[in-house]
Design an enzyme around this catalytic site. Structure first.
Site, PDB file in Angstrom:
ATOM      1  N   ARG A   1       3.824  -8.602 -12.357  1.00  0.00           N
ATOM      2  CA  ARG A   1       3.117  -7.863 -13.412  1.00  0.00           C
ATOM      3  C   ARG A   1       4.095  -7.143 -14.311  1.00  0.00           C
ATOM      4  NH1 ARG A   1      -0.015  -6.032  -9.425  1.00  0.00           N
ATOM      5  NH2 ARG A   1      -2.167  -6.751  -9.435  1.00  0.00           N
TER       6      ARG A   1
ATOM      7  N   SER B   1      10.501  -5.637  -5.021  1.00  0.00           N
ATOM      8  CA  SER B   1      10.037  -5.444  -3.637  1.00  0.00           C
ATOM      9  C   SER B   1      10.833  -6.241  -2.618  1.00  0.00           C
ATOM     10  CB  SER B   1       8.565  -5.801  -3.555  1.00  0.00           C
ATOM     11  OG  SER B   1       7.865  -5.132  -4.565  1.00  0.00           O
TER      12      SER B   1
ATOM     13  N   ASP C   1       8.557  -1.445  -3.701  1.00  0.00           N
ATOM     14  CA  ASP C   1       7.107  -1.263  -3.883  1.00  0.00           C
ATOM     15  C   ASP C   1       6.528  -0.164  -2.996  1.00  0.00           C
ATOM     16  OD1 ASP C   1       7.537  -2.864  -1.676  1.00  0.00           O
ATOM     17  OD2 ASP C   1       6.009  -4.366  -2.170  1.00  0.00           O
TER      18      ASP C   1
HETATM   19  C1  BG6 Z   1       0.674  -4.251  -5.554  1.00  0.00           C
HETATM   20  C2  BG6 Z   1       1.870  -3.431  -5.966  1.00  0.00           C
HETATM   21  O1  BG6 Z   1      -0.494  -3.538  -5.761  1.00  0.00           O
HETATM   22  O2  BG6 Z   1       0.799  -4.546  -4.171  1.00  0.00           O
HETATM   23  C3  BG6 Z   1       3.119  -4.231  -5.709  1.00  0.00           C
HETATM   24  O3  BG6 Z   1       1.780  -3.083  -7.315  1.00  0.00           O
HETATM   25  C4  BG6 Z   1       3.171  -4.628  -4.267  1.00  0.00           C
HETATM   26  O4  BG6 Z   1       4.252  -3.500  -6.061  1.00  0.00           O
HETATM   27  C5  BG6 Z   1       1.927  -5.336  -3.874  1.00  0.00           C
HETATM   28  O5  BG6 Z   1       4.306  -5.442  -4.029  1.00  0.00           O
HETATM   29  C6  BG6 Z   1       1.919  -5.670  -2.413  1.00  0.00           C
HETATM   30  O6  BG6 Z   1       0.792  -6.421  -2.068  1.00  0.00           O
HETATM   31  P1  BG6 Z   1       0.716  -8.001  -2.157  1.00  0.00           P
HETATM   32  O7  BG6 Z   1      -0.453  -8.318  -1.314  1.00  0.00           O
HETATM   33  O8  BG6 Z   1       0.542  -8.325  -3.584  1.00  0.00           O
HETATM   34  O9  BG6 Z   1       2.011  -8.510  -1.591  1.00  0.00           O
HETATM   35  C1  GLC Z   2       9.321  -7.341   2.205  1.00  0.00           C
HETATM   36  C2  GLC Z   2      10.467  -6.732   1.438  1.00  0.00           C
HETATM   37  C3  GLC Z   2      10.246  -5.253   1.216  1.00  0.00           C
HETATM   38  C4  GLC Z   2       8.887  -5.033   0.601  1.00  0.00           C
HETATM   39  C5  GLC Z   2       7.814  -5.678   1.440  1.00  0.00           C
HETATM   40  C6  GLC Z   2       6.440  -5.521   0.854  1.00  0.00           C
HETATM   41  O1  GLC Z   2       9.338  -6.815   3.474  1.00  0.00           O
HETATM   42  O2  GLC Z   2      11.659  -6.933   2.136  1.00  0.00           O
HETATM   43  O3  GLC Z   2      11.238  -4.714   0.406  1.00  0.00           O
HETATM   44  O4  GLC Z   2       8.660  -3.678   0.478  1.00  0.00           O
HETATM   45  O5  GLC Z   2       8.097  -7.039   1.599  1.00  0.00           O
HETATM   46  O6  GLC Z   2       6.305  -6.123  -0.375  1.00  0.00           O
END
Ligand code: BG6
Ligand code: GLC
Ligand code: BG6
Ligand code: GLC
Length: 923
Positions: free
Chosen positions: A514, A578, A632
């Protein structure tokens, strides 16, 4: 002549009456028995008198009766009553609550009952083996509940050393040893199958549980069979032999031993003493020898011998049968009293009788069994009154679950028992319920409950291991080998409400990429406005070269700025990235290793800010100032911290899983300074990469790991997060189908295809109302034609996998929370955890389970779980705002000033990811 005969007969009658009178108990006698039993119950419970008490009051480690939530498939053994049984018990919970059982009876020959312990246990295991073959279950390692109907001193639900054999058993080398261990060793000796022995249970306890499954008022279990015994739910505070004062525990009274300290010698007769002397355990189990099936026939025989010897019976002839020990079985007693068949039975026993003889024999039987029922009644009166007093009640209703051939087959036993209880415990309304299903069902229920306890114990243990890892990661000496990297983030506080500005946020690494514009304004109060767009991240890009990946990110950013009409502005950018990064400051962040779906080359070991800046510069069509990189979890904590100042933990349960939290700076060896706090990105996904979780990893976890982009890494993540849950379920389904337990053994190519069963399917299937229909649809789309039973089984498998995930996350989160609590030094922790991630958000049961287990694992806490509604970008913008402000005031350097800067050798930065991970401690 006639008078002489009449006189002789009258004299004989008197003699007979006198003899039997010694076995008849008055109300006073019975009242005394009740009182003495009460004294012995108390003595057995108290520490100072326990060792000399004749009623041993053995703790069972069963804390509650069933509540209908028990489920699963169990094996049960039932040893020590008339029959030895092996059973399989299937328990369903919820609206389909039911128990189904199959069992097989096996003989235990006398020479084995009284041979060596090893022979006995080998025989038991041989019977189990036969049963498993018969059921076709040799390869399924089932949990086992072991009903072992002898006195055992338990130190846990699965540990019990035999105090002494009772009834007809006398195998050598068993007394004083743990029966669970003996069974385990015999299974090992046979080396043919494996079982988890989860619980060892006395038959009284099994019976209570069996009956309590139908009637929650059932809190007492009684056996009136081969042996005689009672258990009941006692208050923990009264059980001095076990630590803890809260709640209740079932106590196996072993009341059969009552009188071993001579306290009922006044009512014991010489017949009782004869029986005792002829038994396998002379002097022991004196109450049992007056009340239970194994001995009543013997008492009768002793009386008959005595009467015969005195010429009052069988014309004074002591025949061989009469001399034979054990000839008078208790079932004959029941038959004699039930039917007019005395002579026929006596004849069957080889005892030639007259009409008078049979009348006398019937009277003897009646007297002996009546006394037995009354004695049991008196004992039971003591128990129910004790429970009533425990509860401080004037009046009480309670149910006794009963089993045993004597109770079931004898025509008067149960009535006399009940009458006696009524007379001696008038303040209790006692209902007796016959156990129809034996104690095996109860043992399985206990096993189900015990397994839950085992789960909790395991989770506690994992929580401890994780806490140790947290400590190791923070400490500079142990950090190099710690799996949980504990990366400093340079974020020192949650938003304080003063942040403002116009920012761009990038959010890369979750299920969607995003780009957002976040405007934080400060008119009357702080408000945040966000606009966002999702961009594709095709597989060839995330698995291609790093340059291409960052070019793609820069291109999307350019597109977004164009759409927002801000290409000419140089906005500050907050980058939610992340993945595990070693940061030296807010805007310098070296990727340690890719995780989840990403594997672009040439990025590991590099500063991603430099990489992105390079890509932007190369384009030259816009400019951007990357102010902050945040994980994240950190973005999520900050987003939630915006709404709740107490938020100091951020967790993600999505594609991947991870957590960050606010740690005291004085504990962070890797960053200089002792004042205040800093957010630490734990990177808990790597927990277990050193083998720490091998005891709980399954063959499916290993298979997932083998097929992943990063084998041997992120082992915890691979057990719990969204990227893997669906695949775990698929692997289990395939295995079960291959073994013929599912889909009638049919598997389609789709089901065999990796990734075809997604985590979102698990979430749909676990929906309470439409879950089963969803299961049918989803499996149907994979070309399967599941039966209704298949759908139920698939739903169950989903539940097991997702429940395990929630439990494991609860354990690691529990580790963080307990650390926070210790850091603060308060007896109770009040805190908020900010959460995001699709698994947590979309799964119908996940959040509730997680919260519940966390509360169990960290009971002294009030934790608020706050769902991040606006992703991590709002939080990233907050961090950027702070960085911007500091930079704006020419103080940007202060962000760095408090930090210790470590050199990153070039070869590490640009080396392989692996080297960087080993060097992961460089901060
Ligand atoms: C989102 C966050 O809502 O959730 C992201 O904005 C995050 O930063 C993500 O990585 C994690 O959830 P998923 O299910 O999208 O991996
Ligand atoms: C993985 C990444 C970590 C992140 C998580 C959730 O574990 O290594 O940095 O926070 O995924 O997205
Ligand atoms: C059975 C139970 O129904 O009753 C056993 O399953 C128990 O666990 C037995 O030991 C007691 O009765 P008896 O008469 O067989 O000793
Ligand atoms: C014997 C055993 C006891 C058991 C009872 C009924 O008394 O010692 O453990 O409960 O028999 O089978």
């Amino acid at each position: 002549m006639v008078t002489a005969v009449a006189q002789r007969l009258a004299a004989q009658r008197r003699e007979i009456n006198d003899t039997l009178a010694r076995l008849s108990l008055s109300s006073e006698n019975l009242q005394q028995v009740k009182d003495k039993m009460r004294v012995e119950l108390e003595r057995g419970l108290r520490k100072d008198s326990h060792s000399t008490a004749s009623v041993k009051m053995l703790p069972s480690f069963v804390y509650r009766t069933p509540n209908g939530t028990e489920r699963g498939k169990y094996l049960a053994l039932d040893l020590g009553g008339t029959n030895f049984r092996v059973l399989v018990v299937k328990i369903r919970s919820g609206i389909r609550k039911s128990v189904r059982m199959y069992n097989k009876i096996y003989a235990i020959p006398l020479e084995i009952m009284q041979g060596t312990g090893e022979e006995l246990f080998d025989h038991i295991v041989q019977c189990i083996s036969d049963f498993l073959d018969y059921m076709g279950m040799k390869n399924t390692r089932l949990p086992l509940g072991f009903t072992f109907s002898f006195p055992c001193r338990q130190t846990g639900i699965d540990k019990g050393s035999l105090v002494s054999w009772t009834k007809g058993f006398k195998a050598t080398d068993c007394e004083g040893n743990d029966v669970v261990e003996m069974l385990r060793e015999a299974i090992k000796r046979r080396n043919e199958f494996d079982l988890d022995i989860v619980a060892v249970v006395n038959d009284t306890v099994g019976t209570m549980m069996t009956c309590a499954y139908e009637d929650p008022k059932c809190e007492i279990g009684l056996i009136a069979g081969t042996g005689s015994n009672v258990c009941y739910m006692e208050e923990m505070r009264n059980i001095e032999m076990v630590e803890g004062d809260e709640g209740q525990m079932c106590v196996n009274t072993e009341w059969g031993g009552f009188g071993e300290n001579d306290c009922i010698e006044d009512i014991r007769t010489r017949f009782d003493r004869e029986v005792d002397e002829g038994s396998l355990n002379n002097g022991k189990q004196r109450f049992e020898k007056m009340t239970s099936g194994m001995y009543l026939g013997e008492i009768v025989r002793q009386i008959l011998i005595d009467l015969t010897r005195r010429g009052l019976l069988f014309r004074g002839h002591i025949t061989e049968p009469l001399k034979t020990r054990g000839i008078f079985e208790t079932k004959f007693l029941s038959q004699i009293e039930r039917y007019r068949v005395v002579r026929a039975i006596l004849q069957q026993l080889g005892l030639d009788s007259t009409c008078d003889d049979s009348i006398i024999v019937k009277e003897v039987c009646g007297t002996v069994s009546r006394r037995a029922a009354q004695l049991c009644g008196a004992g039971m009166a003591a128990i129910v009154d004790k429970i009533r007093e425990n509860r401080g009640r004037n009046q009480m209703n309670i149910t006794v679950g009963v089993d045993g051939t004597l109770y079931k087959l004898h025509p008067h036993f149960s009535r006399i028992l009940k009458d006696t209880v009524k007379a001696l415990a008038p303040q209790c309304d006692v209902e007796f319920v016959l156990s129809e299903d034996g104690s095996g069902k109860g043992a399985a229920l206990i096993t189900a409950v015990a397994q839950k306890q085992v789960t909790l114990r395991t989770l506690m243990d994992i929580m401890k291991r994780f806490r140790r890892e947290l400590g190791n990661g923070l400490c500079s000496d142990t950090n190099p080998t710690a799996t949980v990297k504990m990366l400093p983030t340079f974020v020192r506080s949650i938003p304080d409400g003063s942040e403002k500005g116009d920012f761009i946020a990038l959010d890369l690494g979750g299920s969607a990429f995003r780009i957002l514009r976040v405007k934080v304004s400060h008119e009357k109060k702080q408000t945040v406005q966000m606009e966002s767009q999702i961009y594709d991240t095709p597989e060839d890009i995330i698995h291609g070269s790093g340059t291409r990946l960052f070019d793609h990110v820069a291109e999307c950013l350019g597109d977004f700025m164009e759409k927002q009409n801000i290409k000419d502005k140089k906005l500050s950018v907050g980058f939610t990235f992340s993945f595990p990064c070693a940061q030296t400051k807010l805007n310098e962040s070296y990727l340690l290793t890719w995780t989840k779906r990403f594997k672009a080359s040439g990025v590991e070991g590099m500063d991603i800010v430099t990489l992105l800046n390079k890509a932007i510069k190369k384009r030259g069509d816009y400019d951007a100032d990357i102010m902050a990189v945040v994980n994240d979890t950190v973005g999520t904590m900050m987003t939630c911290g915006f709404d709740d100042q107490r938020c100091e933990v951020g967790i993600i349960i999505g594609t991947g899983t991870n957590a960050c939290y606010m740690e005291e700076l004085r504990h962070i060896d890797l960053v200089e300074g002792d004042e205040g706090r800093m957010c630490i990105n734990t990177e808990w996904g790597a927990f277990g990469d050193d083998g720490m979780l091998e005891d709980i990893r399954t063959e499916f976890d290993r298979e997932i790991d083998r097929g992943s982009l990063n084998p041997g890494k992120q082992l915890f993540e691979k057990m719990v997060s969204g990227m893997y849950i669906g695949e775990l379920v698929r692997l289990i389904l395939v295995k079960m189908a291959k073994e013929g337990f599912l889909f009638e053994g049919r598997i389609t190519p789709e089901l065999l295809t990796k990734g075809k069963f997604e985590t979102k399917h698990v979430s749909s299937i676990e929906k309470s109302k439409e879950g089963l229909t969803k299961a049918k649809d989803i499996l149907g789309r994979l070309g399967m034609e599941p039966s209704a039973d298949d759908c139920i089984a698939v739903q169950h498998i989903c539940t097991i996998v997702s429940h395990r995930s929630a439990n494991l996350i609860a354990a690691t989160l529990g580790g963080i929370l307990s650390r926070l609590k210790d850091n603060k030094g308060n007896p109770r922790l009040r805190t908020t955890v900010g959460i995001d991630g699709s698994l947590y958000k979309m799964h119908p049961q996940y959040a509730r389970r997680l919260h519940k287990t966390v509360r169990r694992l960290v009971p002294e806490s009030d934790v608020r779980f706050l769902l991040s509604e606006s992703g991590s970008s709002k939080g990233a913008a907050m961090v950027t705002a702070v960085a911007y402000r500091l930079a704006d005031h020419g103080k940007r350097r202060t962000v760095e000033m408090h930090n210790k800067i470590y050199a990153i050798p070039m070869e590490v930065m640009q080396g392989t990811g692996e080297e960087v991970s080993t060097f992961g401690s460089f901060l």
